[in-house]
Design an enzyme around this catalytic site. Structure first.
Site, PDB file in Angstrom:
ATOM      1  N   ASP A  34       0.871  -1.177   0.000  1.00 41.70           N
ATOM      2  CA  ASP A  34       0.000   0.000   0.000  1.00 41.70           C
ATOM      3  C   ASP A  34       0.913   1.234   0.000  1.00 41.70           C
ATOM      4  O   ASP A  34       1.669   1.422   0.951  1.00 41.70           O
ATOM      5  CB  ASP A  34      -0.873   0.060   1.254  1.00 41.70           C
ATOM      6  CG  ASP A  34      -1.898  -1.053   1.353  1.00 41.70           C
ATOM      7  OD1 ASP A  34      -1.561  -2.214   1.043  1.00 41.70           O
ATOM      8  OD2 ASP A  34      -3.033  -0.776   1.774  1.00 41.70           O
ATOM      9  N   LYS A  75      -7.310   3.247  -2.685  1.00 42.72           N
ATOM     10  CA  LYS A  75      -7.627   3.246  -1.252  1.00 42.72           C
ATOM     11  C   LYS A  75      -7.935   4.663  -0.791  1.00 42.72           C
ATOM     12  O   LYS A  75      -7.276   5.623  -1.198  1.00 42.72           O
ATOM     13  CB  LYS A  75      -6.433   2.647  -0.500  1.00 42.72           C
ATOM     14  CG  LYS A  75      -6.524   2.632   1.016  1.00 42.72           C
ATOM     15  CD  LYS A  75      -5.287   1.932   1.561  1.00 42.72           C
ATOM     16  CE  LYS A  75      -5.127   2.101   3.063  1.00 42.72           C
ATOM     17  NZ  LYS A  75      -3.887   1.474   3.574  1.00 42.72           N
ATOM     18  N   LYS A  92     -10.399  -0.046  -1.722  1.00 41.30           N
ATOM     19  CA  LYS A  92     -10.195  -0.333  -0.307  1.00 41.30           C
ATOM     20  C   LYS A  92     -10.592   0.894   0.501  1.00 41.30           C
ATOM     21  O   LYS A  92     -10.145   2.000   0.208  1.00 41.30           O
ATOM     22  CB  LYS A  92      -8.737  -0.692  -0.026  1.00 41.30           C
ATOM     23  CG  LYS A  92      -8.409  -0.881   1.464  1.00 41.30           C
ATOM     24  CD  LYS A  92      -6.964  -1.310   1.670  1.00 41.30           C
ATOM     25  CE  LYS A  92      -6.576  -1.307   3.146  1.00 41.30           C
ATOM     26  NZ  LYS A  92      -5.178  -1.746   3.374  1.00 41.30           N
TER      27      LYS A  92
END
Length: 235
Positions: free
Chosen positions: A94, A158, A187
């Site tokens: 990430d 995300k 996400k």
């Protein structure tokens, strides 16, 4: 779609990204991930080797956060940090986009950064998630970032680091999902601490949830399932 308790657990990236997290904290995180069968532990990059060793022999991933939480490092630094994380056992990444360049609307830079980060991950067959940090962005900037992602095709985009001024919002999840369509997943992360918020993010289109409250959320869902005498629910 119907979800069992394990289906819900498999949507959770079980998170501890605190700067003062100890080795005991990391072991607890990994033990909880194994107990509840979460999808991943989300940790700072320096913890990758320890956590991957704790999770060896399981199907639970070790997710390293790159250029976290500010995103204010060069593309070269982000790629190098990613490669180091992967060499030390991480198998999900990430990373935080360069927000200075986003606010400057330097979209060619963002596309180059995303392309190189996705390549660094996909060359090792590892998922790549791009953290937008929506609390600092306009809706148009969120949409433009999502359009770049639709072109480059990271595995996820995300909402947040959880360290900004606010976290995931249902309307942002919907905007991100509507923009990327089926090519990229979303996400939701940041401030998701109870079952209702967790379910709302999934209903809005999130296919992964980053939270440090996974144990509490799954425990509450188990009670709800038992009270309703069901083994799965529709969302």
């Amino acid at each position: 779609m119907k979800y069992t308790i394990d289906d819900f657990a498999q949507l959770i990236d079980h998170t501890n990204l605190h700067a003062d997290a100890t080795e005991a904290d990391m072991k607890k995180l990994c033990d909880e991930a194994k107990q509840y069968h979460f999808k991943m532990v989300a940790i700072n990059q320096v913890q990758a080797k320890f956590c991957s060793a704790q999770l060896a022999g399981t199907d639970i991933d070790t997710g390293a956060a790159i250029s976290f939480p500010l995103g204010q490092t060069t593309i070269t630094s982000k790629v190098a940090e990613t490669k180091d994380a992967l060499a030390n056992g991480a198998n999900e990444i990430d990373y935080v986009v360069n927000l200075t360049q986003v606010k400057a609307h330097n979209w060619s830079y963002i596309e180059e950064e995303m392309t190189k980060m996705v390549a660094a991950c996909h060359n090792q067959h590892v998922p790549c998630k791009v953290i937008f940090e929506n609390c600092y962005l306009t809706k148009d900037e969120i949409k433009q970032l999502a359009l770049i992602a639709k072109k480059v095709e990271p595995d996820f985009i995300k909402t947040s680091t959880g360290f900004g001024t606010s976290g995931a919002k249902v309307e942002d999840v919907k905007l991100m999902k509507d923009t990327v369509g089926t090519k990229v997943k979303v996400k939701a992360a940041g401030g998701i601490r109870n079952t209702d918020d967790f379910l709302a993010m999934i209903a809005a289109g999130a296919q992964r949830i980053g939270t440090s409250s996974g144990v509490k959320i799954i425990a509450a869902l188990k009670k709800r399932f038992a009270a309703d005498n069901v083994t799965a629910i529709d969302l």
